[in-house]
Enzyme design. Sequence first.
Site, PDB file in Angstrom:
ATOM      1  N   HIS A 290       0.824  -1.207   0.000  1.00 45.86           N
ATOM      2  CA  HIS A 290       0.000   0.000   0.000  1.00 45.86           C
ATOM      3  C   HIS A 290       0.857   1.256   0.000  1.00 45.86           C
ATOM      4  O   HIS A 290       0.465   2.286  -0.525  1.00 45.86           O
ATOM      5  CB  HIS A 290      -0.926   0.003   1.212  1.00 45.86           C
ATOM      6  CG  HIS A 290      -2.076  -0.906   1.050  1.00 45.86           C
ATOM      7  ND1 HIS A 290      -3.094  -0.634   0.170  1.00 45.86           N
ATOM      8  CD2 HIS A 290      -2.359  -2.091   1.603  1.00 45.86           C
ATOM      9  CE1 HIS A 290      -3.961  -1.614   0.213  1.00 45.86           C
ATOM     10  NE2 HIS A 290      -3.543  -2.521   1.064  1.00 45.86           N
TER      11      HIS A 290
ATOM     12  N   ARG B 279     -17.131   0.513 -15.292  1.00 46.48           N
ATOM     13  CA  ARG B 279     -17.160  -0.944 -15.515  1.00 46.48           C
ATOM     14  C   ARG B 279     -17.983  -1.594 -14.398  1.00 46.48           C
ATOM     15  O   ARG B 279     -17.441  -2.037 -13.386  1.00 46.48           O
ATOM     16  CB  ARG B 279     -15.736  -1.499 -15.525  1.00 46.48           C
ATOM     17  CG  ARG B 279     -14.922  -1.108 -16.762  1.00 46.48           C
ATOM     18  CD  ARG B 279     -13.547  -1.745 -16.731  1.00 46.48           C
ATOM     19  NE  ARG B 279     -12.923  -1.815 -18.039  1.00 46.48           N
ATOM     20  CZ  ARG B 279     -11.978  -0.974 -18.479  1.00 46.48           C
ATOM     21  NH1 ARG B 279     -11.568   0.007 -17.712  1.00 46.48           N
ATOM     22  NH2 ARG B 279     -11.453  -1.125 -19.680  1.00 46.48           N
TER      23      ARG B 279
ATOM     24  N   ARG C  15     -21.660   1.183 -17.997  1.00 48.20           N
ATOM     25  CA  ARG C  15     -21.689   0.038 -18.908  1.00 48.20           C
ATOM     26  C   ARG C  15     -22.337  -1.121 -18.175  1.00 48.20           C
ATOM     27  O   ARG C  15     -21.951  -1.436 -17.038  1.00 48.20           O
ATOM     28  CB  ARG C  15     -20.274  -0.357 -19.319  1.00 48.20           C
ATOM     29  CG  ARG C  15     -20.293  -1.680 -20.078  1.00 48.20           C
ATOM     30  CD  ARG C  15     -18.966  -2.040 -20.621  1.00 48.20           C
ATOM     31  NE  ARG C  15     -18.074  -2.571 -19.601  1.00 48.20           N
ATOM     32  CZ  ARG C  15     -16.814  -2.886 -19.855  1.00 48.20           C
ATOM     33  NH1 ARG C  15     -16.315  -2.692 -21.071  1.00 48.20           N
ATOM     34  NH2 ARG C  15     -16.049  -3.379 -18.917  1.00 48.20           N
TER      35      ARG C  15
ATOM     36  N   ASN D 193      -9.667  -2.323 -26.708  1.00 45.24           N
ATOM     37  CA  ASN D 193      -8.978  -3.506 -26.158  1.00 45.24           C
ATOM     38  C   ASN D 193      -9.541  -4.774 -26.801  1.00 45.24           C
ATOM     39  O   ASN D 193      -8.798  -5.634 -27.283  1.00 45.24           O
ATOM     40  CB  ASN D 193      -9.157  -3.599 -24.638  1.00 45.24           C
ATOM     41  CG  ASN D 193      -8.829  -2.300 -23.935  1.00 45.24           C
ATOM     42  OD1 ASN D 193      -8.095  -1.481 -24.461  1.00 45.24           O
ATOM     43  ND2 ASN D 193      -9.391  -2.097 -22.754  1.00 45.24           N
ATOM     44  N   ASP D 194     -10.854  -4.873 -26.791  1.00 41.90           N
ATOM     45  CA  ASP D 194     -11.459  -6.054 -27.402  1.00 41.90           C
ATOM     46  C   ASP D 194     -11.475  -5.958 -28.925  1.00 41.90           C
ATOM     47  O   ASP D 194     -11.276  -6.962 -29.612  1.00 41.90           O
ATOM     48  CB  ASP D 194     -12.889  -6.253 -26.872  1.00 41.90           C
ATOM     49  CG  ASP D 194     -12.868  -6.986 -25.540  1.00 41.90           C
ATOM     50  OD1 ASP D 194     -12.115  -7.967 -25.429  1.00 41.90           O
ATOM     51  OD2 ASP D 194     -13.574  -6.558 -24.611  1.00 41.90           O
TER      52      ASP D 194
ATOM     53  N   ARG E 290      -5.971 -10.966 -25.803  1.00 41.17           N
ATOM     54  CA  ARG E 290      -5.407  -9.817 -25.086  1.00 41.17           C
ATOM     55  C   ARG E 290      -4.748 -10.215 -23.770  1.00 41.17           C
ATOM     56  O   ARG E 290      -4.005  -9.443 -23.176  1.00 41.17           O
ATOM     57  CB  ARG E 290      -6.477  -8.728 -24.869  1.00 41.17           C
ATOM     58  CG  ARG E 290      -7.623  -9.146 -23.995  1.00 41.17           C
ATOM     59  CD  ARG E 290      -8.758  -8.145 -24.027  1.00 41.17           C
ATOM     60  NE  ARG E 290      -8.767  -7.244 -22.880  1.00 41.17           N
ATOM     61  CZ  ARG E 290      -9.783  -6.454 -22.540  1.00 41.17           C
ATOM     62  NH1 ARG E 290     -10.875  -6.423 -23.303  1.00 41.17           N
ATOM     63  NH2 ARG E 290      -9.728  -5.685 -21.508  1.00 41.17           N
TER      64      ARG E 290
ATOM     65  N   CYS F 191     -13.199   4.346 -25.426  1.00 41.80           N
ATOM     66  CA  CYS F 191     -12.945   4.116 -23.997  1.00 41.80           C
ATOM     67  C   CYS F 191     -11.931   3.002 -23.754  1.00 41.80           C
ATOM     68  O   CYS F 191     -11.624   2.691 -22.613  1.00 41.80           O
ATOM     69  CB  CYS F 191     -14.243   3.856 -23.241  1.00 41.80           C
ATOM     70  SG  CYS F 191     -15.090   2.378 -23.770  1.00 41.80           S
TER      71      CYS F 191
HETATM   72  C1  PEP Z   1     -12.408  -2.507 -24.313  1.00 40.76           C
HETATM   73  O1  PEP Z   1     -12.620  -3.667 -24.667  1.00 40.76           O
HETATM   74  O2  PEP Z   1     -11.652  -1.718 -24.934  1.00 40.76           O
HETATM   75  C2  PEP Z   1     -13.042  -1.983 -23.085  1.00 40.76           C
HETATM   76  C3  PEP Z   1     -12.979  -0.711 -22.767  1.00 40.76           C
HETATM   77  O3  PEP Z   1     -13.672  -2.876 -22.279  1.00 40.76           O
HETATM   78  P1  PEP Z   1     -12.892  -3.880 -21.293  1.00 40.76           P
HETATM   79  O4  PEP Z   1     -11.441  -3.530 -21.345  1.00 40.76           O
HETATM   80  O5  PEP Z   1     -13.510  -3.720 -19.971  1.00 40.76           O
HETATM   81  O6  PEP Z   1     -13.182  -5.202 -21.941  1.00 40.76           O
HETATM   82 MG    MG Z   2     -14.238  -4.793 -23.783  1.00 36.78          MG
END
Ligand code: PEP
Ligand code: MG
Length: 549
Positions: free
Chosen positions: A188, A295, A331, A453-454, A464, A501
């Site tokens: 921490h 999230r 979301r 990301n996805d 990923r 995002c």
């Molecule tokens: C993404 O997939 O870019 C995203 C923002 O959602 P997560 O990373 O929570 O899957």
């Molecule tokens: Mg995602």
Amino acid sequence: MTIYDGKAVFEGVAIGKLSVYKKQEQSVKRVKTDDAEAEKKRYEEARNTAIEQLKGLYEKAVKEVGESGAEIFEAHQLMVDDEDFIESVENIIETESVNAEYAVAQTGDNFYKMFSEMEEEYFRGRAADIKDITERLINALSGAGAGGIQSEEPVIVVADDLAPSETVQMDKDKILSFVTVHGSANSHTSILAKTMSIPALIGCPVPLDDSVDGKLAVVDGYEGRLYVEPDDEVLAAKKKLLLEEEEKKNLLERLKGKENVTLDGQKINLYANIGNTKDLGLVLKNDAGGIGLFRSEFIYLGSDDYPTEEEQFAIYKQVAQTLAGKKVIIRTLDIGADKQADYFDLPKEENPAMGMRAIRICLTRPEVFKTQLRAILRASAFGKISIMFPMIISVDEVKKIKAIVEDIKKELDADGFAYDKNIELGIMIETPAAVMVADELAEEVDFFSVGTNDLTQYTLAIDRQNQSLDEFYDSHHPAIMRMLAMIADAAHRHGAWAGICGELGADLSLTKEFLAMGYDELSVSPGRILPIRKTVLETNVAEYKAGRK
Ligand code: PEP
Ligand code: MG
């Protein structure tokens, strides 16, 4: 000049005198007593004192580093009140007829050993917390006060190790940096250092004696080095680095309150991504224009059972109220794949990333989906909430979702609950299928937010989670860049707005490109907002576009 190498936990440069921090010596004596009840009473009073101190530290830390950084002091309060700990202390007082100090010290030692022998690193890390609360209780029993670090001029604190409470009690104006001989990067203390933005080194084998105390030194958090009595050359180079850093920081601070507008007048919203309410302090501190991705699955992941409508409502309401009219995009549940909660009892899958996850679960388990939607809609009466749906692949899905939302609205009308009748509905674009049908999707929704990301994982066919594929993972792949342009265009053709995002949204080397594509919003981790604002303010989009042709 002597150089000591350590591990940097926070970047930055500090130049100043070293101050060796020595913990308050506590020699606890074993004293026989006939009055066990009186000792137990003293112990109870010490607990109350410790709790009061921890509450004070919590309040101080919340103001300085936000709720997530302050969390440790809540955890310490729970530890002070821990029944097993209390029972052990009282038992030692009674059976051995000894003083409370000794019983606390014994129990602290036993618990410390137990935690440090545990296999999981997390629990081993908690051993330091046990030490911390034990010392606090003994201090309270002996009337030694809460301790703290005193220094007249700003110094670089060097210590064997620092307990979280010691770090937060430091008057930040007087602390340039800290360097510890021990300590782990996950502790921490390290987390607090990062949140407090103080350059810090751990695992640095510096002697804690007069050979360093009071000497001039440089901490370089980029190199992970401590220079004691630096030579002129090193000192001059580090002074230059420090000046550059300070200029950068001042510049960013001055950007607070400014609009995100380019030199040629194009505006963009810069929002924050959060995982839970503990991140709200950072959202405000970094001057986010709103929350672009909450999230919500973390509420489910932190629970042993499905969170109820009331539990969720309280959380969403708190977020909406804290943001005081700024946009909060929630979301809906994105569980499955790497985010698993046992009580969902999801079947084991060969390819979880391509399996039963996110909206697919919501559409096959309408009761779970409806509970969440009712909670979000009810909270929308307390601020400006938008709802966003993850992992969309078809227009049909969106139509089904919208029909469910309409049903819920009717239910809420019938139940007499207030909600935002014009609540914005949007979707995440994170599958290649959604990109290809973006025009049709844009007709159905108010906004798109690209989950890069996805989207990258599904477009490049690269898991990923798989680190061994890093060399193939090109986040700037032309396929992704073209898709991003297509997505913004499709949204705008149909009167929807478009944001990003995923992590790529925070990539400063692409900020100009995103502006050129016409993105209306970037949602990023809170600490990235001001650096992006800086780039936005320095950009002339028309010139940039002309230059890239
Ligand atoms: C993404 O997939 O870019 C995203 C923002 O959602 P997560 O990373 O929570 O899957
Ligand atoms: Mg995602």
